[in-house]
Design an enzyme around this catalytic site. Structure first.
Site, PDB file in Angstrom:
ATOM      1  N   CYS A 181       0.864  -1.181   0.000  1.00  0.00           N
ATOM      2  CA  CYS A 181       0.000   0.000   0.000  1.00  0.00           C
ATOM      3  C   CYS A 181       0.899   1.229   0.000  1.00  0.00           C
ATOM      4  O   CYS A 181       2.111   1.132   0.098  1.00  0.00           O
ATOM      5  CB  CYS A 181      -0.870   0.022   1.252  1.00  0.00           C
ATOM      6  SG  CYS A 181      -1.875  -1.440   1.437  1.00  0.00           S
ATOM      7  N   ARG A 187       1.623   1.625  -6.121  1.00  0.00           N
ATOM      8  CA  ARG A 187       1.783   0.644  -5.044  1.00  0.00           C
ATOM      9  C   ARG A 187       0.473  -0.071  -4.706  1.00  0.00           C
ATOM     10  O   ARG A 187       0.447  -1.058  -3.989  1.00  0.00           O
ATOM     11  CB  ARG A 187       2.314   1.336  -3.782  1.00  0.00           C
ATOM     12  CG  ARG A 187       3.664   1.986  -3.927  1.00  0.00           C
ATOM     13  CD  ARG A 187       4.064   2.729  -2.673  1.00  0.00           C
ATOM     14  NE  ARG A 187       4.222   1.832  -1.556  1.00  0.00           N
ATOM     15  CZ  ARG A 187       5.345   1.171  -1.299  1.00  0.00           C
ATOM     16  NH1 ARG A 187       6.387   1.310  -2.088  1.00  0.00           N
ATOM     17  NH2 ARG A 187       5.445   0.352  -0.271  1.00  0.00           N
ATOM     18  N   TRP A 211      -3.673  -1.696  -1.333  1.00  0.00           N
ATOM     19  CA  TRP A 211      -3.589  -2.933  -2.121  1.00  0.00           C
ATOM     20  C   TRP A 211      -4.012  -4.016  -1.147  1.00  0.00           C
ATOM     21  O   TRP A 211      -3.234  -4.451  -0.307  1.00  0.00           O
ATOM     22  CB  TRP A 211      -2.169  -3.167  -2.628  1.00  0.00           C
ATOM     23  CG  TRP A 211      -2.062  -4.352  -3.530  1.00  0.00           C
ATOM     24  CD1 TRP A 211      -1.618  -5.594  -3.202  1.00  0.00           C
ATOM     25  CD2 TRP A 211      -2.431  -4.425  -4.902  1.00  0.00           C
ATOM     26  NE1 TRP A 211      -1.685  -6.428  -4.284  1.00  0.00           N
ATOM     27  CE2 TRP A 211      -2.177  -5.741  -5.347  1.00  0.00           C
ATOM     28  CE3 TRP A 211      -2.949  -3.512  -5.808  1.00  0.00           C
ATOM     29  CZ2 TRP A 211      -2.422  -6.159  -6.651  1.00  0.00           C
ATOM     30  CZ3 TRP A 211      -3.186  -3.926  -7.102  1.00  0.00           C
ATOM     31  CH2 TRP A 211      -2.934  -5.239  -7.511  1.00  0.00           C
ATOM     32  N   ASN A 247       0.994   0.232   5.988  1.00  0.00           N
ATOM     33  CA  ASN A 247       1.449  -0.593   4.864  1.00  0.00           C
ATOM     34  C   ASN A 247       2.159  -1.790   5.475  1.00  0.00           C
ATOM     35  O   ASN A 247       3.113  -1.630   6.231  1.00  0.00           O
ATOM     36  CB  ASN A 247       2.412   0.195   3.967  1.00  0.00           C
ATOM     37  CG  ASN A 247       3.004  -0.716   2.889  1.00  0.00           C
ATOM     38  OD1 ASN A 247       2.351  -1.650   2.434  1.00  0.00           O
ATOM     39  ND2 ASN A 247       4.245  -0.457   2.507  1.00  0.00           N
ATOM     40  N   GLY A 248       1.668  -2.997   5.161  1.00  0.00           N
ATOM     41  CA  GLY A 248       2.296  -4.208   5.692  1.00  0.00           C
ATOM     42  C   GLY A 248       1.225  -5.217   6.057  1.00  0.00           C
ATOM     43  O   GLY A 248       0.073  -5.112   5.641  1.00  0.00           O
ATOM     44  N   GLU A 267       7.611 -20.164 -21.189  1.00  0.00           N
ATOM     45  CA  GLU A 267       7.528 -18.850 -20.544  1.00  0.00           C
ATOM     46  C   GLU A 267       8.624 -17.924 -21.069  1.00  0.00           C
ATOM     47  O   GLU A 267       8.390 -16.750 -21.339  1.00  0.00           O
ATOM     48  CB  GLU A 267       7.611 -18.999 -19.023  1.00  0.00           C
ATOM     49  CG  GLU A 267       7.663 -17.705 -18.232  1.00  0.00           C
ATOM     50  CD  GLU A 267       6.472 -16.762 -18.461  1.00  0.00           C
ATOM     51  OE1 GLU A 267       5.472 -17.202 -19.058  1.00  0.00           O
ATOM     52  OE2 GLU A 267       6.572 -15.589 -18.089  1.00  0.00           O
ATOM     53  N   LYS A 282       7.875 -14.324 -22.823  1.00  0.00           N
ATOM     54  CA  LYS A 282       8.466 -13.068 -22.348  1.00  0.00           C
ATOM     55  C   LYS A 282       9.124 -12.338 -23.509  1.00  0.00           C
ATOM     56  O   LYS A 282       8.952 -11.142 -23.684  1.00  0.00           O
ATOM     57  CB  LYS A 282       9.511 -13.337 -21.261  1.00  0.00           C
ATOM     58  CG  LYS A 282       8.960 -13.611 -19.898  1.00  0.00           C
ATOM     59  CD  LYS A 282       8.403 -12.410 -19.168  1.00  0.00           C
ATOM     60  CE  LYS A 282       6.933 -12.227 -19.133  1.00  0.00           C
ATOM     61  NZ  LYS A 282       5.975 -13.225 -19.011  1.00  0.00           N
ATOM     62  N   GLU A 310       6.506 -11.086 -26.333  1.00  0.00           N
ATOM     63  CA  GLU A 310       5.496 -10.068 -25.983  1.00  0.00           C
ATOM     64  C   GLU A 310       6.115  -8.686 -25.752  1.00  0.00           C
ATOM     65  O   GLU A 310       5.413  -7.688 -25.834  1.00  0.00           O
ATOM     66  CB  GLU A 310       4.677 -10.502 -24.775  1.00  0.00           C
ATOM     67  CG  GLU A 310       5.376 -10.490 -23.449  1.00  0.00           C
ATOM     68  CD  GLU A 310       4.407 -10.797 -22.313  1.00  0.00           C
ATOM     69  OE1 GLU A 310       3.244 -10.384 -22.367  1.00  0.00           O
ATOM     70  OE2 GLU A 310       4.817 -11.468 -21.363  1.00  0.00           O
ATOM     71  N   HIS A 327      11.271 -34.087 -34.010  1.00  0.00           N
ATOM     72  CA  HIS A 327       9.931 -34.269 -34.600  1.00  0.00           C
ATOM     73  C   HIS A 327       9.485 -33.030 -35.364  1.00  0.00           C
ATOM     74  O   HIS A 327       8.294 -32.800 -35.538  1.00  0.00           O
ATOM     75  CB  HIS A 327       8.934 -34.610 -33.487  1.00  0.00           C
ATOM     76  CG  HIS A 327       9.316 -35.825 -32.724  1.00  0.00           C
ATOM     77  ND1 HIS A 327       9.114 -37.105 -33.192  1.00  0.00           N
ATOM     78  CD2 HIS A 327       9.970 -35.975 -31.542  1.00  0.00           C
ATOM     79  CE1 HIS A 327       9.585 -37.985 -32.322  1.00  0.00           C
ATOM     80  NE2 HIS A 327      10.107 -37.325 -31.307  1.00  0.00           N
ATOM     81  N   LYS A 352      -2.744  -5.309 -19.640  1.00  0.00           N
ATOM     82  CA  LYS A 352      -2.285  -6.010 -18.440  1.00  0.00           C
ATOM     83  C   LYS A 352      -3.285  -7.084 -18.035  1.00  0.00           C
ATOM     84  O   LYS A 352      -2.921  -8.147 -17.578  1.00  0.00           O
ATOM     85  CB  LYS A 352      -2.097  -5.029 -17.277  1.00  0.00           C
ATOM     86  CG  LYS A 352      -1.567  -5.683 -15.995  1.00  0.00           C
ATOM     87  CD  LYS A 352      -0.237  -6.379 -16.213  1.00  0.00           C
ATOM     88  CE  LYS A 352       0.216  -7.179 -15.014  1.00  0.00           C
ATOM     89  NZ  LYS A 352       1.388  -8.034 -15.312  1.00  0.00           N
TER      90      LYS A 352
HETATM   91  C1  AGP Z   1       2.168 -12.490 -19.374  1.00  0.00           C
HETATM   92  O1  AGP Z   1       3.380 -11.782 -19.368  1.00  0.00           O
HETATM   93  C2  AGP Z   1       1.052 -11.740 -20.064  1.00  0.00           C
HETATM   94  N1  AGP Z   1       0.890 -10.457 -19.507  1.00  0.00           N
HETATM   95  C3  AGP Z   1      -0.227 -12.565 -20.154  1.00  0.00           C
HETATM   96  O2  AGP Z   1       0.076 -13.763 -20.811  1.00  0.00           O
HETATM   97  C4  AGP Z   1      -0.900 -12.928 -18.799  1.00  0.00           C
HETATM   98  O3  AGP Z   1      -0.100 -13.858 -18.108  1.00  0.00           O
HETATM   99  C5  AGP Z   1      -2.269 -13.552 -19.106  1.00  0.00           C
HETATM  100  O4  AGP Z   1      -3.065 -12.597 -19.761  1.00  0.00           O
HETATM  101  C6  AGP Z   1      -2.979 -14.043 -17.835  1.00  0.00           C
HETATM  102  O5  AGP Z   1      -3.276 -12.950 -17.011  1.00  0.00           O
HETATM  103  P1  AGP Z   1      -3.794 -13.240 -15.504  1.00  0.00           P
HETATM  104  O6  AGP Z   1      -2.672 -13.923 -14.797  1.00  0.00           O
HETATM  105  O7  AGP Z   1      -4.103 -11.886 -14.938  1.00  0.00           O
HETATM  106  O8  AGP Z   1      -4.996 -14.126 -15.608  1.00  0.00           O
END
Ligand code: AGP
Length: 610
Positions: free
Chosen positions: A2, A27, A76, A102-103, A483, A487, A490, A506, A605
């Site tokens: 927070c 935050r 938060w 905060n904590g 993953e 990364k 994206e 394959h 996001k």
């Molecule tokens: C990951 O870096 C991306 N931002 C995206 O794949 C994300 O993981 C996915 O949209 C799932 O989001 P969530 O964890 O909020 O459900």
């Protein structure tokens, strides 16, 4: 995490506090509030509500707060839904004392029971509220500072506090234990805040409190002592950051900041969930028998959370001895999934608002499944629609590319797998101890990797021109390959594929030539030789290899020039460490290519639509 801020001086506090809160919005931002004291009337006034800080601003425009002393908070949530009652500041019974925090207060439940027995009336579900009632209890015959000091002796957990009382309207008290608190030194005014950005509009002269310190601020004086009363003399530092830099705490991007937050986030989870050598999930206790009765597990998630779920499959099958299916939420919801009342569905989501995962959960619930959510946002839709929730406590993740939420999800899965293994009596105490000892080392090993980031940056810069990448991994690090590729693609927009290394022959081996960069994830493992064979196949076709391996794995190291080493770790937990070089590699390639790392094109996001 927070954000708190306090002001005492000759100007009206409200505007200064609101501007400072806006600088702390990164935050946390699910609810906010403010309290001020009108000195001559010795009256405390408060405004607080759910929503972003701009909702508080609108309320203050309609119903202004006056007074030259005040505190404010942006939340938060960790305990209690984001709503008006749970928003900070919190007040004592007589509404004479206000506090922002905060904590996390780990022993708040027992303190709350005791205070209720003594006649205190609680308004919220938060852990914070116990602090202001403890201070009230002692403030009857002690000064605000002494009452605060006495209350602190009862608390376990972490806390940065801002405290005011209309019985002492010339003082602002700040306390630091386990959460950051900075004092801003002004001219005829002083402030305190969780972080530098909140103070920069007023002053660049700051004193950073250390743990076990309490500061008493008046308009013209700052008095700092330890909790035991020893005076502390500390000169203010002159801060040179500009505001935007400071919100990222000096990091050039939120993504880099959040990558570096992983050791303390993982440390926090271990501290919270391991007690006396056992994994404790108090939130699961009421559902213990129901969970124990499940015959299979099914994990649903999207994107990075899905990759965490794939790691979870290896962990849960190995440690808890249950069959685990892992499904993309967007696929699960449109096929006729074979889940029923005997299935424990684990829904993983940082935001708790991903439309596909919410739909998958509703589908599973309709079929009678039990829903366990692993989520980072308290009060989000997923947490409200699940039977139980395990929070990741990673704090707000601002960057679109998920980093600290990913490793926090994996850490929760490690702990849950150990918990379920013990619950099902398939994991003996000795084995659990071995795994817990290995898990406890992870934060410091992660810190060690981050210290080597410059070497990873140089490797990234040497490979940023490649037109495509292939990521290869085996076993529990096959999800790490997926993953790593996500990364990179994206945030740098370079085509990148993650593949199980055993699949090379394959198909993917047709892609290998000198124009293809290949990241081989080859840590200490019982199947190391298989990865070495894959690496040799790639070398024979002149692929440009980057190897991620374990310190001391000389045979693997000898296979290529570009080597990134991680410290030795229990193989089951290696994805927690492998994630860091993969995140840094993607980050530095994207920087080299001039990409907008925190807000990559076309992405959001939280994908709240199909
Ligand atoms: C990951 O870096 C991306 N931002 C995206 O794949 C994300 O993981 C996915 O949209 C799932 O989001 P969530 O964890 O909020 O459900």
């Amino acid at each position: 995490m927070c954000g708190i801020i306090g002001y005492i001086g000759e100007r009206q506090a409200s505007t200064i506090l609101l501007n400072g809160l806006k600088r702390l919005e990164y935050r946390g931002y699910d609810s906010s509030g403010m309290a001020t004291i009108l000195e001559r009337k010795k009256r405390l006034s408060i405004r607080k509500l759910p929503g972003k800080i701009r909702t508080l601003e609108k309320l203050l425009n309609k119903k202004p707060l006056t007074g030259t002393l005040g505190i404010a908070h942006t939340r938060w949530a960790t305990h209690g839904e984001p709503n008006k009652l749970n928003a900070h500041p919190h007040l004592d019974c007589k509404a004479e004392i206000a506090i922002v925090h905060n904590g996390i207060i780990e022993n708040y439940a027992e303190l709350k029971d005791e205070l209720i027995k003594e006649g205190h009336k609680f308004r919220s579900q938060t852990d914070t509220e116990v602090i202001v009632h403890l201070i009230e209890k002692y403030h009857t015959n002690l000064s605000l500072k002494e009452a605060t000091r006495k209350a602190l002796t009862k608390l376990k957990g972490s806390f940065a506090l801002g405290i005011v009382s209309c019985r002492e309207p010339d003082k602002l008290i700040g306390v630091r234990w386990g959460s950051p608190l900075v004092v801003g030194v002004g001219k005829n005014e002083n402030l305190l805040a969780s972080d530098i950005p909140a103070l920069l509009d007023v002053t660049k002269e700051m004193i950073f409190l250390e743990d076990e310190e309490i500061a008493v601020l008046t308009q013209n004086n700052i008095d700092i002592t330890t909790f035991s009363g020893i005076p502390v003399k500390r000169k203010p530092l002159h801060i040179t950051w500009d505001v935007s830099q400071a919100e990222r705490q000096g990091f050039s991007h939120f993504m880099l900041k959040e990558i570096h937050e992983q050791p303390p986030v993982l440390e926090g989870l271990l501290r919270q969930k391991i007690k006396d050598g056992e994994v404790i999930f108090a939130e699961l206790e009421p559902k213990r028998e129901e969970i124990l009765a499940k015959k299979s597990l099914c994990i649903v998630a999207c994107g990075t959370a899905y990759h965490a779920g794939l790691v979870g499959k290896y962990l849960l099958e190995e440690l808890a001895g249950l069959p685990v299916a892992v499904d993309l939420s967007s696929e699960f919801r449109y096929r006729n999934p074979l889940v029923d009342k005997d299935t424990l569905v684990i829904a993983i989501s940082q935001s708790g608002e991903t439309a596909d995962t919410l739909a998958a959960v509703r589908e599973a619930k309709n079929k009678g499944a039990f829903i366990l959510a692993i989520c980072n946002v308290l009060g989000s839709s997923l947490t409200r629609e699940s039977d139980v929730v395990l929070y990741t406590y990673a704090g707000p993740e601002i960057s679109v590319a998920s980093t600290k939420a990913y490793t926090a999800q994996i850490m929760v899965l490690c702990l849950f797998a150990l918990y379920l293994g013990r619950l099902r009596s398939v994991l003996c105490v000795e084995a659990q101890q071995k795994y817990l000892n290995a898990l406890k080392k992870i934060p410091q090993l992660a810190e060690k990797i981050l210290k080597e980031k410059d070497q990873i940056r140089r490797i990234a810069q040497r490979h940023a021109h490649f037109g495509s990448f292939l990521y290869l991994g085996r076993n529990i690090n096959y999800p790490s390959a997926l993953e790593g590729a996500l990364k990179l693609k994206e945030i740098s927009y370079i085509p990148a594929e993650g593949y199980a290394a055993g699949e090379m022959k394959h198909g993917p081996i047709a892609l290998i030539d000198e124009y293809r960069a290949v990241v081989c994830i080859a840590p200490q493992s019982r199947i190391r030789q298989k990865m070495i064979s894959n690496i040799q196949e790639i070398k024979a076709r002149r692929g440009k290899i980057i190897i991620i391996t374990t310190e001391g794995e000389e045979e693997v190291r000898g296979q290529a020039k570009e080597i990134i080493c991680i410290p030795s770790v229990e193989e089951l937990f290696s994805p927690l460490l492998i994630a860091l070089p993969l995140q840094l590699l993607a980050y530095y390639v994207a920087i080299k290519r001039g990409c907008n790392v925190d807000q990559p094109r076309n992405l959001a996001k939280s994908v709240t639509v199909e």
